[in-house]
Motif scaffolding. Structure first.
Motif, short mmCIF file in Angstrom:
data_model
loop_
_atom_site.label_atom_id
_atom_site.label_comp_id
_atom_site.label_asym_id
_atom_site.label_seq_id
_atom_site.Cartn_x
_atom_site.Cartn_y
_atom_site.Cartn_z
N ALA A 1 69.09 59.25 29.97
CA ALA A 1 69.04 58.49 28.70
C ALA A 1 70.40 57.76 28.66
O ALA A 1 71.39 57.98 29.39
CB ALA A 1 69.17 59.54 27.76
N TYR B 1 65.40 62.35 35.00
CA TYR B 1 65.52 62.64 33.42
C TYR B 1 67.02 62.06 33.12
O TYR B 1 67.87 62.71 33.45
CB TYR B 1 65.39 64.18 33.07
CG TYR B 1 64.12 64.53 33.33
CD1 TYR B 1 63.21 64.89 32.55
CD2 TYR B 1 63.69 64.97 34.63
CE1 TYR B 1 61.83 65.53 32.66
CE2 TYR B 1 62.38 65.66 35.10
CZ TYR B 1 61.43 65.55 33.76
OH TYR B 1 60.30 66.29 33.99
N ASN C 1 64.54 60.27 28.83
CA ASN C 1 63.21 59.64 29.57
C ASN C 1 62.84 59.86 30.93
O ASN C 1 64.10 60.37 31.68
CB ASN C 1 63.20 58.17 29.29
CG ASN C 1 63.19 57.72 27.52
OD1 ASN C 1 62.68 58.28 26.82
ND2 ASN C 1 63.87 56.57 27.45
N GLY D 1 66.92 56.73 25.06
CA GLY D 1 66.83 57.92 24.88
C GLY D 1 68.01 58.30 23.91
O GLY D 1 68.75 57.42 23.57
N ASN D 2 68.18 59.49 23.68
CA ASN D 2 69.32 59.84 23.03
C ASN D 2 70.18 61.21 23.51
O ASN D 2 69.62 62.27 23.34
CB ASN D 2 68.99 60.61 21.53
CG ASN D 2 69.68 60.68 20.52
OD1 ASN D 2 70.95 60.93 20.73
ND2 ASN D 2 69.76 60.36 19.48
N GLN E 1 71.33 64.26 21.29
CA GLN E 1 70.01 64.92 21.11
C GLN E 1 69.29 65.54 22.23
O GLN E 1 68.19 66.09 21.81
CB GLN E 1 69.18 64.44 20.05
CG GLN E 1 70.13 64.01 18.44
CD GLN E 1 69.10 63.46 17.60
OE1 GLN E 1 68.26 63.19 17.78
NE2 GLN E 1 69.99 63.10 16.48
N ARG E 2 69.87 65.42 23.27
CA ARG E 2 68.97 65.97 24.37
C ARG E 2 67.68 65.37 24.53
O ARG E 2 66.73 66.04 25.17
CB ARG E 2 68.91 67.52 24.65
CG ARG E 2 70.39 68.00 24.23
CD ARG E 2 71.35 67.89 25.36
NE ARG E 2 71.09 68.27 26.75
CZ ARG E 2 71.83 67.90 27.79
NH1 ARG E 2 72.68 66.91 27.36
NH2 ARG E 2 71.20 68.46 29.00
N GLN E 3 67.56 63.88 24.15
CA GLN E 3 66.34 63.34 24.28
C GLN E 3 66.47 62.37 25.53
O GLN E 3 66.97 61.28 25.38
CB GLN E 3 66.13 62.59 23.34
CG GLN E 3 65.58 63.44 21.94
CD GLN E 3 65.62 62.73 20.68
OE1 GLN E 3 65.52 61.46 20.69
NE2 GLN E 3 65.35 63.47 19.65
#
Length: 823
Positions: A586, A584, A622, A614-615, A618-620
């Motif tokens: 970003a 996981y 991939n 990803g970001n 903002q805890r986004q």
């Protein structure tokens, strides 16, 4: 859900219409420019006398005429700039009731409005909360689940450059706490070490452009500065310092601190380091005076907006504190307690004013937030906003003009310039030189260079230079038996040739320092132990479980498990086994290029992932997946960042790895047992260590482990993690009567024992003569044997000689110890 109180808005519109009509009526009667020319001085004196008589009769006049008289007074004193209420915002949960005990407001970069509410009442509709409204005043329901926030009387809020919201509320009845939430109300950081004991008076919080935190505590009259991690930088203002009696804090785009000092009718300005700059204001009742300034804000041009609680007035001053205009906070009644309490501005310099008043009883305070906008002073204006003007001018009163930037101490080689609609500090140096703020001299800057492991771009002849001692090598990397060369013309700066496989080097671009492994295959020994046959010179594919999907291997070596069996890399199996790893991650981009991430297993690159997006803020994240036939150990996994790029003040290409999941088991990157190089820390910057960070700010790697935190502490302390034959192990304070079941623990060696977190001096280790980590009868018997045979080498009583006294000392200490361990 409605945020505009429609009934009040209509009533306010009627009031404004009536005032406008009254003003026009009195203007037509009394304004000297409209007196008929034939009247002359005599006519003017008659009119003035009649008007004076009318004012004298005000107490006996109808209400409508009193209104007209007041309107005339307002008209004659009206300043050039006027502000009008454009919006009224109420509590989202109560259409006909104001906010209950609002304490603070803040506006983010998208003009969303945050309101902190300290209700402190048991009624269901009145709860401690943070409410969020968009730029139209509509309540935003997404996120900000009030129960999950667990707020307790939030009293001060502020936003950082990424629109994260910092909230100060009560931890318990005696202490306060500071927490950081993202834009969706998800907790990011709990500054639990910042507990503010014995005070309920942290009135204001502010965040500067470097995300430093400033807290104004009125109970101890102190302004304290912290870094973004909550570490105290210093106390800027102490008790009895100038500004220590201030009640509100504001910080502008240039990190200048403004303090509203209601006790002394002053506005104080300081640098971000606490150096005084200027002190504005005098007590008085004229336009340019202040009485009780309790709140303030500063716009992009340096104009100051000061809320004066004594007259429910907001006064606007220039950057040099020249009075510009004032306007009143509208009230539902004339209660003087209904005063402006907090001020903030959006990016269009609209003024949001929050006020409160007591009603029903003193336990309830209601408030309304009013939005004011400046009215054009002429019907046709040259501009309405700064973007209507050229980059070097601002829209001032409808005209594009060169604004006055604030007067702030600068280095001798710097100056203020208005650029891109903002006052900016620029270097005042000849072309090709820059200002050194330490020496305050213009200097020729050194040529920028790329550090070890950094990637450069050689396309179109724009070849970047490596720093001294480094050389250009190609950016190819191994994948299986092949070398993959990117076609983007990139290169790596490395110290190739020093005999060490350093950052950016591999077996493809620097084979002398990073030779392909030719060591004994680590699978050979487990193969033989499992009863298999090892072949050094054969390809392993025919013998592997799932060998039909096997690819060419980097080195030879195969384990044959016999008929109907296959080798999975660890043991002989009867059926196919496989492993799945999910990453996981970003990244942030620089020069429009995102991070490149490599997956290494047993120090070999097995897969490369480019364009990791990803970001992270903002805890986004991939997901990136790798599957392999055969087992994978978490201890063999490394996640590598290879193309770091930093452009000072502009862009920073970084890689963030939230976690990895191996065969359904999650391993967090911030775990204390994850080793990294490239994670930033204040002690060794991007050097190696256990950083407990998920971000690689420099080229480097994360190395995962299945160790426990205790095992890591043992290794750090120089101990050996091993299995002991009993439960006492090498644990401090353990004695006899140990359970005989094996235990994994830390062996700290002679004269030391394991406390659970560290190896410490063992005060009883001298009694364990047989070194079985157990003090028992065997040690006493061994002592007697050594003493009789004169083979005793330990001076137990510390008198520098071995005599019968050591026997008595040992016997008594041993009996005391045994007695204590049996209790």
């Amino acid at each position: 859900m409605v945020s505009i109180h429609t009934a009040h808005k209509l009533r306010l519109h009627k009031i404004k219409s009536r005032k406008k009509a009254n003003s026009q009526e009195f203007q037509s009667i009394f304004h000297r420019d409209r007196l008929p020319a034939t009247v002359g001085m005599f006519g003017f004196l008659i009119a003035f006398s009649l008007f004076s008589l009318q004012l004298a009769l005000v107490p006996f006049m109808p209400a409508s005429l009193v209104d007209k008289a007041r309107q005339l007074e307002v008209f004659e004193q009206a300043p050039e700039e006027t502000y009008e209420i454009k919006q009224i915002i109420y509590d989202s949960g109560h259409l006909n009731v104001e906010f209950i005990k609002p304490t603070d407001i803040a506006i983010d970069s998208k003009n969303n409005l945050y309101v902190a509410i300290c209700a402190h009442t048991s009624e269901d509709n009145y709860i401690d909360k943070i409410e969020k409204f968009d730029d139209q005043g509509s309540y935003i329901e997404e996120g900000w689940n009030q129960q999950s926030l667990e707020l307790s009387c939030p009293r001060s809020i502020a936003l950082d450059q990424s629109d994260n919201l910092f909230v100060i509320d009560s931890k318990d009845n005696l202490t306060l706490r500071l927490r950081k939430f993202n834009q969706d109300g998800v907790l990011q950081t709990d500054f639990s070490e910042l507990t503010f004991a014995n005070t309920n008076n942290i009135n204001s919080i502010a965040i500067d452009s470097h995300n430093n935190i400033y807290l104004l505590d009125t109970s101890i009259k102190q302004l304290t500065k912290y870094d973004q991690n909550g570490n105290e930088i210093g106390i800027l203002i102490h008790e009895n310092d100038t500004g220590s009696s201030s009640s509100d804090l504001f910080i502008d785009n240039n990190n200048i601190l403004y303090l509203a000092d209601s006790a002394n009718s002053k506005i104080h300005t300081f640098t971000s380091e606490g150096t005084p700059i200027a002190h504005y204001g005098e007590y008085g009742f004229e336009n340019g005076n202040l009485i009780s300034p309790v709140t303030m804000a500063v716009d992009s041009l340096g104009n100051m907006y000061v809320g004066d609680s004594a007259k429910r007035t907001i006064k606007k001053f220039s950057p040099n504190f020249e009075f510009i205009t004032s306007f009143n906070y509208e009230t539902f009644n004339q209660d003087p307690s209904y005063a402006p309490f907090e001020i903030d501005l959006n990016d269009q310099n609209a003024v949001f004013v929050m006020g409160t008043e007591y009603y029903d009883d003193v336990l309830y305070r209601r408030g309304v937030i009013q939005k004011f906008e400046k009215e054009p002073t002429i019907e046709e204006v040259e501009c309405q906003v700064d973007n209507d003007c050229s980059d070097d001018k601002a829209c001032i009163d409808g005209t594009c003009e060169l604004p006055v930037c604030p007067t702030v101490p600068l280095a001798a080689c710097q100056e203020y310039q208005y650029q891109n609609h903002n006052c900016q500090i620029v270097d005042n140096c000849p072309e090709g030189q820059s200002c050194n703020t330490d020496t305050e001299l213009c200097e020729i800057p050194s040529e920028p260079c790329l550090g070890e492991g950094e990637t450069g771009n050689g396309i179109d002849g724009d070849i970047q230079q490596c720093c001294n001692g480094l050389q250009h090598i190609d950016s190819s990397f191994p994948e299986g038996l092949d070398c993959i060369a990117p076609d983007n013309g990139s290169f790596i700066c490395a110290n190739c040739g020093d005999g060490v496989c350093g950052l950016g080097e591999n077996s493809c671009n620097c084979p002398n320092d990073c030779p392909a492994s030719i060591e004994v295959n680590p699978e050979k020994e487990p193969c033989l132990e499992a009863g298999g046959t090892w072949y050094d010179d054969q390809n392993p594919c025919p013998y592997l479980c799932g060998g039909d999907v096997c690819t060419a291997q980097e080195q030879l070596g195969a384990c044959s498990c016999g008929d109907n069996m296959c080798w999975d890399g660890v043991s002989c199996q009867t059926e196919l086994t496989s492993s799945t790893l999910t990453i996981y991650a970003a990244g942030t981009k620089a020069e429009n290029v995102y991070p490149t991430m490599q997956l290494k297993i047993k120090d070999k690159v097995v897969k490369t992932f480019t364009n990791v997006q990803g970001n992270p803020s903002q805890r986004q994240f991939n997901t990136y997946t790798y599957e392999q036939v055969g087992p994978i150990s978490i201890n063999d996994i490394q996640i590598v960042f290879t193309n770091d790029r930093y452009i000072e003040g502009k862009e920073d290409r970084n890689l963030t790895v939230d976690k990895v999941v191996l065969n359904g088991v999650t391993y967090e990157t911030e775990s204390p047992v994850v080793y990294s190089q490239g994670s930033w820390s204040s002690d060794n910057q991007c050097g190696p260590g256990y950083k407990k960070s998920e971000r690689l700010a420099c080229n480097g790697y994360f190395k995962y482990s299945d160790m426990s935190a205790e095992q890591l502490a043992c290794q750090t302390e120089g101990g050996t993690w091993q299995q002991f034959s009993n439960q006492c192990a090498d644990i401090c304070g353990m004695g006899s009567n140990c359970l005989s079941t094996p235990k994994l623990s830390c062996d700290c060696g002679a004269n030391a024992c394991w406390s659970g977190t560290a190896c410490v001096a063992n005060t009883i280790s001298q009694f364990d003569l047989d070194q079985d980590y157990d003090i028992d009868q065997d040690d006493y018997t061994l002592f007697i044997q050594k003493f009789v045979s004169k083979d005793l080498t330990i001076d137990f009583n510390g008198d520098n000689k071995i005599t019968i006294s050591d026997y008595y000392y040992f016997r008594q200490a041993y009996l005391d110890f045994m007695k204590g361990s049996n209790n």
